[in-house]
Motif scaffolding. Structure first.
Motif, PDB file in Angstrom:
ATOM      1  N   SER A   1       0.854  -1.180   0.000  1.00 35.16           N
ATOM      2  CA  SER A   1       0.000   0.000   0.000  1.00 35.16           C
ATOM      3  C   SER A   1       0.895   1.237   0.000  1.00 35.16           C
ATOM      4  N   VAL A   2       0.359   2.323  -0.517  1.00 38.91           N
ATOM      5  CA  VAL A   2       1.125   3.574  -0.610  1.00 38.91           C
ATOM      6  C   VAL A   2       0.267   4.701  -0.052  1.00 38.91           C
ATOM      7  N   PRO A   3       0.783   5.449   0.939  1.00 41.88           N
ATOM      8  CA  PRO A   3      -0.011   6.563   1.470  1.00 41.88           C
ATOM      9  C   PRO A   3      -0.213   7.637   0.416  1.00 41.88           C
ATOM     10  N   ARG A   4      -1.269   8.381   0.559  1.00 42.59           N
ATOM     11  CA  ARG A   4      -1.532   9.487  -0.361  1.00 42.59           C
ATOM     12  C   ARG A   4      -0.992  10.789   0.213  1.00 42.59           C
ATOM     13  N   LYS A   5      -0.384  11.583  -0.657  1.00 43.19           N
ATOM     14  CA  LYS A   5       0.143  12.883  -0.264  1.00 43.19           C
ATOM     15  C   LYS A   5      -0.541  13.960  -1.097  1.00 43.19           C
ATOM     16  N   ASN A   6      -0.650  15.140  -0.510  1.00 45.22           N
ATOM     17  CA  ASN A   6      -1.273  16.264  -1.213  1.00 45.22           C
ATOM     18  C   ASN A   6      -0.522  17.545  -0.870  1.00 45.22           C
ATOM     19  N   ALA A   7      -1.069  18.665  -1.302  1.00 45.42           N
ATOM     20  CA  ALA A   7      -0.390  19.944  -1.092  1.00 45.42           C
ATOM     21  C   ALA A   7      -0.201  20.265   0.383  1.00 45.42           C
ATOM     22  N   GLY A   8      -1.039  19.682   1.241  1.00 45.27           N
ATOM     23  CA  GLY A   8      -0.938  19.974   2.659  1.00 45.27           C
ATOM     24  C   GLY A   8       0.139  19.198   3.387  1.00 45.27           C
ATOM     25  N   ASN A   9       0.467  17.987   2.916  1.00 49.06           N
ATOM     26  CA  ASN A   9       1.407  17.159   3.670  1.00 49.06           C
ATOM     27  C   ASN A   9       2.604  16.665   2.864  1.00 49.06           C
ATOM     28  N   TYR A  10       2.706  17.052   1.602  1.00 50.03           N
ATOM     29  CA  TYR A  10       3.843  16.579   0.804  1.00 50.03           C
ATOM     30  C   TYR A  10       5.099  17.395   1.104  1.00 50.03           C
ATOM     31  N   ARG A  11       6.221  16.689   1.218  1.00 49.69           N
ATOM     32  CA  ARG A  11       7.526  17.331   1.352  1.00 49.69           C
ATOM     33  C   ARG A  11       8.557  16.558   0.536  1.00 49.69           C
ATOM     34  N   LEU A  12       9.429  17.290  -0.124  1.00 50.40           N
ATOM     35  CA  LEU A  12      10.563  16.719  -0.844  1.00 50.40           C
ATOM     36  C   LEU A  12      11.838  17.265  -0.226  1.00 50.40           C
ATOM     37  N   THR A  13      12.693  16.393   0.277  1.00 48.52           N
ATOM     38  CA  THR A  13      13.941  16.833   0.900  1.00 48.52           C
ATOM     39  C   THR A  13      15.105  16.630  -0.062  1.00 48.52           C
ATOM     40  N   VAL A  14      16.071  17.521   0.017  1.00 49.86           N
ATOM     41  CA  VAL A  14      17.330  17.410  -0.713  1.00 49.86           C
ATOM     42  C   VAL A  14      18.431  17.500   0.339  1.00 49.86           C
ATOM     43  N   ASP A  15      19.225  16.424   0.468  1.00 53.09           N
ATOM     44  CA  ASP A  15      20.224  16.397   1.529  1.00 53.09           C
ATOM     45  C   ASP A  15      21.434  15.581   1.085  1.00 53.09           C
TER      46      ASP A  15
ATOM     47  N   SER B   1      32.993  16.407  -3.414  1.00 56.38           N
ATOM     48  CA  SER B   1      33.171  14.959  -3.234  1.00 56.38           C
ATOM     49  C   SER B   1      32.010  14.142  -3.773  1.00 56.38           C
ATOM     50  N   ALA B   2      30.943  14.814  -4.205  1.00 59.04           N
ATOM     51  CA  ALA B   2      29.749  14.099  -4.670  1.00 59.04           C
ATOM     52  C   ALA B   2      29.956  13.482  -6.042  1.00 59.04           C
ATOM     53  N   GLY B   3      29.322  12.326  -6.248  1.00 59.20           N
ATOM     54  CA  GLY B   3      29.399  11.675  -7.547  1.00 59.20           C
ATOM     55  C   GLY B   3      28.101  11.044  -8.008  1.00 59.20           C
ATOM     56  N   ALA B   4      27.077  11.057  -7.146  1.00 59.34           N
ATOM     57  CA  ALA B   4      25.836  10.372  -7.486  1.00 59.34           C
ATOM     58  C   ALA B   4      24.678  10.968  -6.705  1.00 59.34           C
ATOM     59  N   VAL B   5      23.466  10.555  -7.071  1.00 60.81           N
ATOM     60  CA  VAL B   5      22.255  11.002  -6.396  1.00 60.81           C
ATOM     61  C   VAL B   5      21.374   9.782  -6.152  1.00 60.81           C
ATOM     62  N   ARG B   6      20.870   9.681  -4.936  1.00 58.18           N
ATOM     63  CA  ARG B   6      19.987   8.577  -4.564  1.00 58.18           C
ATOM     64  C   ARG B   6      18.586   9.129  -4.317  1.00 58.18           C
ATOM     65  N   PHE B   7      17.578   8.386  -4.772  1.00 58.67           N
ATOM     66  CA  PHE B   7      16.192   8.823  -4.655  1.00 58.67           C
ATOM     67  C   PHE B   7      15.424   7.840  -3.776  1.00 58.67           C
ATOM     68  N   THR B   8      14.641   8.380  -2.846  1.00 59.48           N
ATOM     69  CA  THR B   8      13.771   7.563  -2.023  1.00 59.48           C
ATOM     70  C   THR B   8      12.326   8.001  -2.222  1.00 59.48           C
ATOM     71  N   CYS B   9      11.406   7.122  -1.846  1.00 63.46           N
ATOM     72  CA  CYS B   9       9.998   7.322  -2.164  1.00 63.46           C
ATOM     73  C   CYS B   9       9.137   7.103  -0.930  1.00 63.46           C
TER      74      CYS B   9
ATOM     75  N   ALA C   1      11.433   7.106 -10.684  1.00 66.18           N
ATOM     76  CA  ALA C   1      10.801   6.677  -9.441  1.00 66.18           C
ATOM     77  C   ALA C   1       9.511   7.447  -9.138  1.00 66.18           C
ATOM     78  N   LYS C   2       8.477   6.688  -8.787  1.00 65.78           N
ATOM     79  CA  LYS C   2       7.202   7.286  -8.388  1.00 65.78           C
ATOM     80  C   LYS C   2       7.245   7.693  -6.914  1.00 65.78           C
ATOM     81  N   TRP C   3       6.291   8.558  -6.532  1.00 67.10           N
ATOM     82  CA  TRP C   3       6.088   8.955  -5.138  1.00 67.10           C
ATOM     83  C   TRP C   3       7.385   9.472  -4.508  1.00 67.10           C
ATOM     84  N   LEU C   4       8.054  10.344  -5.244  1.00 72.78           N
ATOM     85  CA  LEU C   4       9.366  10.831  -4.831  1.00 72.78           C
ATOM     86  C   LEU C   4       9.279  11.644  -3.536  1.00 72.78           C
ATOM     87  N   SER C   5      10.156  11.315  -2.581  1.00 67.66           N
ATOM     88  CA  SER C   5      10.161  12.047  -1.315  1.00 67.66           C
ATOM     89  C   SER C   5      11.546  12.522  -0.896  1.00 67.66           C
TER      90      SER C   5
END
Length: 241
Positions: free
Chosen positions: A72-86, A142-150, A201-205
């Motif tokens: 199952s996948v939770p639903r996100k909307n404008a009120g609770n969606y966040r995308l982090t870059v770290d 020192s960076a060489g790649a990017v990892r994506f989580t959902c 990747a879907k449901w990017l977080s």
């Protein structure tokens, strides 16, 4: 993929075997436009409750198949969606959906190619270039790649930093000229135009800058890390860009 997986989901073995049989049966039912729209809506809902991925074998009127690797996948909307870059960045960032929509948007139209064989031609995607978000965060030397989580809690993907900075890699907010729906990975997904759709990747977080590429969900199960359409995974499909 979780997106398509490859576009997104289910086991890669078995889908290819059953695709022909199930696809023919479904095509016999989906004949009139009204029935096509109904079938697409039904499959989108059914796929969210199908941990096996078998609903992804059935084609729908839009040409896409719906896959998820989570039960199952939770639903996100404008009120609770966040995308982090770290990760290896000077300025970790957190974006709301409104923040992303306020940034300059890029629209492109490309064929979507799934590694299991199906293709949806001329699909519009619109969103923020990933390179813009990386630049805003300040990628360290020192960076060489990017990892994506959902936010399905399961799916991951990766790109090299050079791949991530391509102009045809988007953090997508819209597809087919409408906001991304939940079944297509909304409200935000990755879109890597020249690669097989499991890279998108879907449901990017989360976007995490790393030193090296970390194999994603499907790469750990045998798919190629460098997933160029027509030049990977033993396939010779026509390029999508």
């Amino acid at each position: 993929m979780n997106s398509e997986q490859p576009e997104e989901g289910g086991m890669p073995i078995g889908r290819r075997v059953l695709l022909g049989t199930l696809g023919l049966g479904a095509l016999g039912v989906v004949t009139a436009p009204v029935l096509q729209r109904g079938m697409e809506s039904f499959l989108a809902g059914a796929a969210e409750k199908d941990p096996t991925g078998l609903t992804g074998l059935l084609p729908n009127g839009g040409g896409f198949r719906y896959y998820s690797v989570a039960s199952s996948v939770p639903r996100k909307n404008a009120g609770n969606y966040r995308l982090t870059v770290d990760g290896l960045v000077d300025r970790p960032m957190s974006y709301t959906l409104a923040d992303l929509r306020a940034l300059p948007q890029t629209r492109m139209v490309r064929d979507v190619q799934c590694v299991t064989g199906w293709r949806v031609p001329g699909t519009p995607f619109e969103g923020v270039r990933l390179s813009r978000l990386l630049d805003a965060a300040g990628v360290r030397p020192s960076a060489g790649a990017v990892r994506f989580t959902c936010f399905d809690g399961v799916y991951t993907e990766s790109l090299t930093l050079d791949q991530a900075r391509r102009s045809d890699v988007l953090v997508a907010l819209r597809m087919q000229d409408k906001d991304l729906g939940h079944s297509h990975g909304g409200p935000v997904r990755l879109y890597v135009a020249p690669m097989y759709f499991y890279k998108s990747a879907k449901w990017l977080s989360g976007i995490t800058v790393t030193e090296d590429v970390r194999p994603g969900y499907w790469e750990e199960r045998g798919y190629d890390v460098d997933a160029w359409v027509g030049r990977s995974n033993g396939r010779d499909d026509e390029p999508t860009s």
